[in-house]
Design a protein around this motif. Structure first.
Motif: not given
Length: 126
Positions: A7-13
């Protein structure tokens, strides 16, 4: 825990894309401002074209100041808008110069326009 990381990876991207688009617009605007303030270039630009570029740059910078939290596509759209104003004017200036050296950001030690086209010059450091 893995789901949370995804979830955070997508937000970070998404955040990374936004920051890169904002930085690209900001860099282009300030580089273009510096380019038209360069005497070699400024002397070859008609005053009306120079004013048009300056106004577009000022407008883009004001927009950036007021829209720090805009989305990536908004920054990209603004970048395309600024490029659509600046690029034709700069390209016309180079064409009118007949390929003469107008200093368009080329380093002094860069390959010359009439060179062999062998690629970039690589310097060795001992």
């Amino acid at each position: 825990m893995v789901q949370e990381a995804e979830k955070y990876k997508a937000e970070d991207e998404e955040h990374k894309k936004k920051v890169e688009a904002k930085n690209a617009l900001e860099n282009y605007a300030y580089n273009m401002r510096n380019t038209i303030k360069d005497e070699k270039i400024a002397s070859k630009l008609p005053p009306a074209d120079k004013k048009k570029i300056e106004d577009a740059i000022d407008s883009a910078i004001q927009w950036l100041d007021g829209n720090q939290l805009a989305e990536a596509d908004e920054f990209e759209d603004k970048m395309k808008e600024l490029e659509s104003i600046c690029n034709p004017i700069i390209a016309k200036m180079y064409q009118d110069a007949g390929g003469a050296d107008v200093g368009g950001g080329m380093d002094e030690d860069g390959p010359s326009a009439g060179g062999s086209g062998a690629g970039p010059k690589i310097e060795e450091v001992d």
